[in-house]
Motif scaffolding. Structure first.
Motif, PDB file in Angstrom:
ATOM      1  N   ASP A  33     -14.644   6.187  -7.145  1.00 54.59           N
ATOM      2  CA  ASP A  33     -14.144   7.067  -8.208  1.00 54.59           C
ATOM      3  C   ASP A  33     -12.628   7.147  -8.162  1.00 54.59           C
ATOM      4  N   SER A  34     -12.004   7.251  -9.333  1.00 52.85           N
ATOM      5  CA  SER A  34     -10.541   7.327  -9.412  1.00 52.85           C
ATOM      6  C   SER A  34     -10.035   8.639  -8.831  1.00 52.85           C
ATOM      7  N   ASN A  35      -8.731   8.719  -8.642  1.00 54.04           N
ATOM      8  CA  ASN A  35      -8.107   9.995  -8.336  1.00 54.04           C
ATOM      9  C   ASN A  35      -8.248  10.908  -9.549  1.00 54.04           C
ATOM     10  N   VAL A  36      -8.203  12.210  -9.288  1.00 53.57           N
ATOM     11  CA  VAL A  36      -8.288  13.173 -10.390  1.00 53.57           C
ATOM     12  C   VAL A  36      -6.923  13.304 -11.053  1.00 53.57           C
ATOM     13  N   SER A  37      -6.878  13.164 -12.344  1.00 46.08           N
ATOM     14  CA  SER A  37      -5.641  13.378 -13.106  1.00 46.08           C
ATOM     15  C   SER A  37      -5.658  14.798 -13.673  1.00 46.08           C
ATOM     16  N   THR A  38      -4.481  15.428 -13.668  1.00 48.34           N
ATOM     17  CA  THR A  38      -4.378  16.811 -14.149  1.00 48.34           C
ATOM     18  C   THR A  38      -3.240  16.919 -15.161  1.00 48.34           C
ATOM     19  N   ALA A  39      -3.471  17.662 -16.223  1.00 50.74           N
ATOM     20  CA  ALA A  39      -2.421  17.884 -17.229  1.00 50.74           C
ATOM     21  C   ALA A  39      -2.518  19.324 -17.716  1.00 50.74           C
TER      22      ALA A  39
END
Length: 635
Positions: free
Chosen positions: A255-261
Motif C-alpha cells: 500500500d502507498s503512503n498516506v497523502s494528506t491535504a
C-alpha cells in the motif's frame, strides 16, 4: 700292509642370505579428505623399493621404483617391497588409502539492489564471484535449481517479489540459495487542486501514478486503509474546511503512503471571496504579558496574542506616569521623552504563540513598570497598554575603591588622615563601630585600624555608598597604603533595600597616601671659594619639606626636571655624580664640577617637573609638580 680302502663323505652347506628390511609406508593408510603425500622408507641402507598402485604384488621385476613422495588424489592401495643384491627380498608391505576430496562450492549470487520497500520499479542485477558460474533464479519464492530460469540480464521488479538465486558450475558444488524480498509500494495519491485556502466550494480529484490501483480516502481525519475509508470513484465535493486523507492499494504491491491535504474553505456571507475588514484589535492571552527569568540586570518579557502582529513595550521607572498606547508604540514615555535603546522595543507575534524579548542593561535591585501594547496585521492597535510590575534581583555590594587621604602636612599616618571606602551601589548602611571595625573590615598583614578610634570616626554618607574612617587618634594604628581590605559577612552590608545577601570575601587594595606630596622648603646657592659669581665647586642645595623616594636625577635630565626661570641653564658639562641626594632623601645638592653653559643666577625660580617622579619616602603620593621656589644665598 696293504693300503686301506678309501672312505669319502659329502657336505652340503647352505648359509641363508640376510633379508632386506620391509618398507615403511607413511602415512600408513587411512581415510582422508585431501591429497596425501606418501613416503616409503627401508631401514636397509641402499635398498631399492619397488611399489604398485594397481593391487598387484611388487617384486624385483614388477612395480615402480620409489624415488620421491607419492601424491595420492584418490583412493589407492600401495604395496611395496625392498630389494638389495646379496640379500633376500623383504616381505611386501601394503597400506590402503580412502581419499574423498569434496568439491569447491560456487559463490552464492549477490543482488545489486538490497531488499527493501521501494516507491518505483527496481532493476536487479545478479552476479557471483565464481567465474563461469551459471545463475538460475525464481520469482515465486520457490527454491531455484538448474531447471529454473537462467539469468542473462537485469531483472525488472515492479510488484512485490521474493527473488531467489543459485550459482552452478561443473566440477563444483552448487552455491547456497540467496534470497531478497522486494516490496514495491504503489505511488501515493495526489490531489487536484492542491491543499490550500479557498473562498468557494472545491471539487477534489484524487489520482495515483500507479495504474490499476484502488484509492481509499477519508474526510474525518481517520487514516484510510484497505478496510477503512471510502473508495474513490469521482471528484469529492468540499464545501467546508476538510482534511482529506488517501491511500493507493493494488494487489501484489505494498500500500502507498498516506497523502494528506487540508482544504481551508471560508465562504463569506453573500458568497463573496473577500473577507470583511478587520477592525478589532488583538487581545492578550490569559496571564500575558508577563516576565520570566528575572536576574540582576536582565529579564525575559513574554507576550502571547490572539492574532499575529507586533507587540511594543517600554520600560519605565517604578511609579512613572503611564504612557498611552501610541507612545508605547513610538518608544517614548508619557511626556514623549526618548528612551534608551534597551528600555524600548518590539517583537513579532504569531497568533496564539508565545514570543519572548530578552531585556538587558537594567539596574540590580530596581523596580520597573513595563508597558506593553499589541497591534494586529490589520494595524488595529490596542486602546491601552498593559502594565507589568517587576523588580530586578538585588546584587550584593562590592568595593569600588579604598583610598587613603592625608589631612595635613604629617609624614605617614597622622591624626585626621582618613580612608574612604566606596561601594559600587548604595547600601543599607549598617552601624560599624570602633569595637568591630578590625573584625568586620579586616586589613591584610595583621595590620590594625587602631585601638583608640571612636564610633564617630566611622561615618556613612547619606546614600550609603561611601564609608569614611577618620583617624581621631592613631594609637595602635598600623594601616599602610597598599593594605588589602577584606569585608566580613558579619558586617551585614547589603543593597539599599537589604534584599541581597550580605557581602562577603570582597577585598580591595588601598590606594592614595597618608602623606602629602613633597614641596620645596628652600633653594640655596653656596660659594665654594673666592671666585666672583658662579665658579667651579659652587653648589645649589634644594631642601624638601619631607623625606622623598630619592629618584635618580641625571645630568641629562636636570634642565628638564628642575626648570630654571628666564631660560637659564644648569650647564652642559655637569656629570651624574654632581647631583646627590642625602641619605634621608630630603636634600638634593647640585655641585658645579664644570660651569660650561651654566647661566643660573641667584634669584632664579626653580620649578619641579612631574617627570622627576619625586614622591614621599614610601612613594605613595602623587609625583610633585608645579612646585616652585626662588633661589637664595650667593655664589
Amino acid at each position: 700292509m696293504t693300503d686301506s680302502t678309501i672312505t669319502s663323505a659329502s657336505f652340503m652347506i647352505n648359509i641363508p642370505l640376510p633379508q632386506v628390511a620391509a618398507p615403511v609406508i607413511s602415512p600408513n593408510g587411512g581415510t582422508f579428505s585431501s591429497t596425501q603425500s606418501v613416503t616409503l622408507t627401508s631401514a636397509t641402507a641402499d635398498a631399492i623399493i619397488k611399489y604398485t598402485l594397481d593391487g598387484s604384488t611388487p617384486s624385483a621385476s614388477n612395480g615402480s621404483v620409489y624415488s620421491t613422495a607419492i601424491s595420492l588424489i584418490d583412493s589407492k592401495t600401495i604395496k611395496a617391497i625392498a630389494t638389495k643384491a646379496g640379500m633376500t627380498d623383504s616381505t611386501v608391505t601394503s597400506a590402503s588409502f580412502s581419499i574423498s576430496i569434496p568439491l569447491e562450492q560456487a559463490a552464492a549470487p549477490t543482488f545489486s539492489v538490497a531488499e527493501g520497500t521501494f516507491d518505483a520499479t527496481q532493476s536487479v542485477v545478479l552476479s557471483s564471484l565464481t567465474a563461469g558460474a551459471s545463475i538460475y533464479y525464481t520469482t515465486d519464492g520457490s527454491v531455484p535449481t538448474s531447471s529454473s530460469v537462467l539469468y542473462s540480464s537485469a531483472i525488472s521488479v515492479g510488484v512485490n517479489t521474493t527473488l531467489k538465486a543459485i550459482a552452478i558450475k561443473s566440477g563444483m558444488t552448487s552455491s547456497t540459495v540467496a534470497s531478497a524480498a522486494y516490496n514495491i509500494r504503489a505511488a501515493a495519491p495526489s490531489f487536484s487542486p492542491a491543499a490550500g485556502s479557498f473562498s468557494s466550494a472545491q471539487n477534489v480529484t484524487i489520482t495515483s501514478a500507479t495504474p490499476g490501483v484502488t484509492i481509499k480516502y477519508t474526510t474525518d481525519s481517520s487514516t484510510p486503509s484497505s478496510t477503512n475509508g471510502l473508495t474513490y470513484s469521482s471528484p469529492i465535493s468540499l464545501g467546508t474546511t476538510t482534511t482529506v486523507k488517501a491511500i493507493a492499494i493494488k494487489s501484489g504491491m505494498t500500500d502507498s503512503n498516506v497523502s494528506t491535504a487540508l482544504y481551508s474553505i471560508t465562504i463569506y456571507s453573500g458568497g463573496g471571496g473577500t473577507p470583511p475588514a478587520d477592525t478589532t484589535p488583538p487581545t492578550f492571552a490569559a496571564t500575558y504579558p508577563k516576565t520570566a527569568t528575572v536576574a540582576t540586570t536582565t529579564l525575559d518579557l513574554k507576550v502571547q496574542s490572539s492574532e499575529s502582529g507586533t507587540a511594543y513595550y517600554v520600560i519605565l521607572a517604578d511609579g512613572a506616569s503611564a504612557p498611552i498606547a501610541a507612545q508605547v508604540k513610538n518608544g517614548t514615555d508619557a511626556s514623549n521623552g526618548a528612551l534608551a535603546a534597551n528600555l524600548k522595543g518590539s517583537l513579532a507575534l504569531t497568533a496564539n504563540t508565545e514570543a519572548t524579548a530578552n531585556i538587558t542593561g537594567l539596574t540590580a535591585g530596581t523596580a520597573y513598570d513595563i508597558y506593553v501594547v499589541a497591534q494586529d496585521s490589520s494595524s488595529n492597535l490596542q486602546a491601552s497598554p498593559v502594565k507589568v510590575d517587576v523588580t530586578t534581583v538585588a546584587s550584593s555590594p562590592a568595593f569600588s575603591s579604598v583610598v587613603a587621604s592625608n589631612a595635613g602636612s604629617n609624614i605617614g599616618l597622622g591624626v585626621n588622615d582618613n580612608v574612604v571606602i566606596t561601594f559600587d551601589q548604595n547600601t543599607n548602611k549598617p552601624a560599624i563601630t570602633a569595637a568591630n571595625l578590625n573584625t568586620w573590615l579586616v586589613l591584610s598583614g595583621g595590620h590594625s585600624w587602631g585601638t583608640a578610634l571612636v564610633d564617630g570616626d566611622i561615618v556613612w554618607n547619606g546614600a550609603g555608598n561611601v564609608l569614611t574612617i577618620t583617624f581621631s587618634d592613631i594609637t595602635g594604628s598600623t594601616i599602610a597604603v597598599g593594605d588589602t581590605v577584606t569585608l566580613n559577612a558579619a558586617a551585614n552590608i547589603k543593597d539599599a533595600a537589604a534584599t541581597a545577601a550580605a557581602s562577603t570575601a570582597v577585598s580591595a587594595a588601598s590606594t592614595g597616601s597618608f602623606t602629602s606630596s613633597p614641596v620645596f622648603s628652600s633653594v640655596v646657592a653656596s660659594n665654594a671659594g673666592s671666585n666672583i659669581g658662579l665658579g667651579v665647586n659652587d653648589n645649589v642645595v634644594i631642601t624638601f619639606d619631607q623625606n622623598t623616594n630619592k629618584p635618580a636625577i641625571t645630568a641629562a635630565n636636570l634642565n628638564t626636571w628642575l626648570v630654571l626661570s628666564g631660560g637659564h641653564s644648569w650647564g652642559t658639562a655637569l656629570v651624574d655624580g654632581d647631583i646627590v641626594w642625602n641619605g634621608a632623601g630630603n636634600v638634593l645638592t647640585i655641585t658645579f664640577s664644570d660651569i660650561t653653559g651654566s647661566t643660573i643666577a641667584v634669584g632664579d625660580t626653580v620649578t619641579l617637573n612631574a617627570a622627576a617622579n619625586i614622591k614621599d619616602a614610601d612613594a605613595t603620593t602623587v609625583a610633585s609638580t608645579a612646585v616652585s621656589a626662588v633661589s637664595t644665598g650667593s655664589f
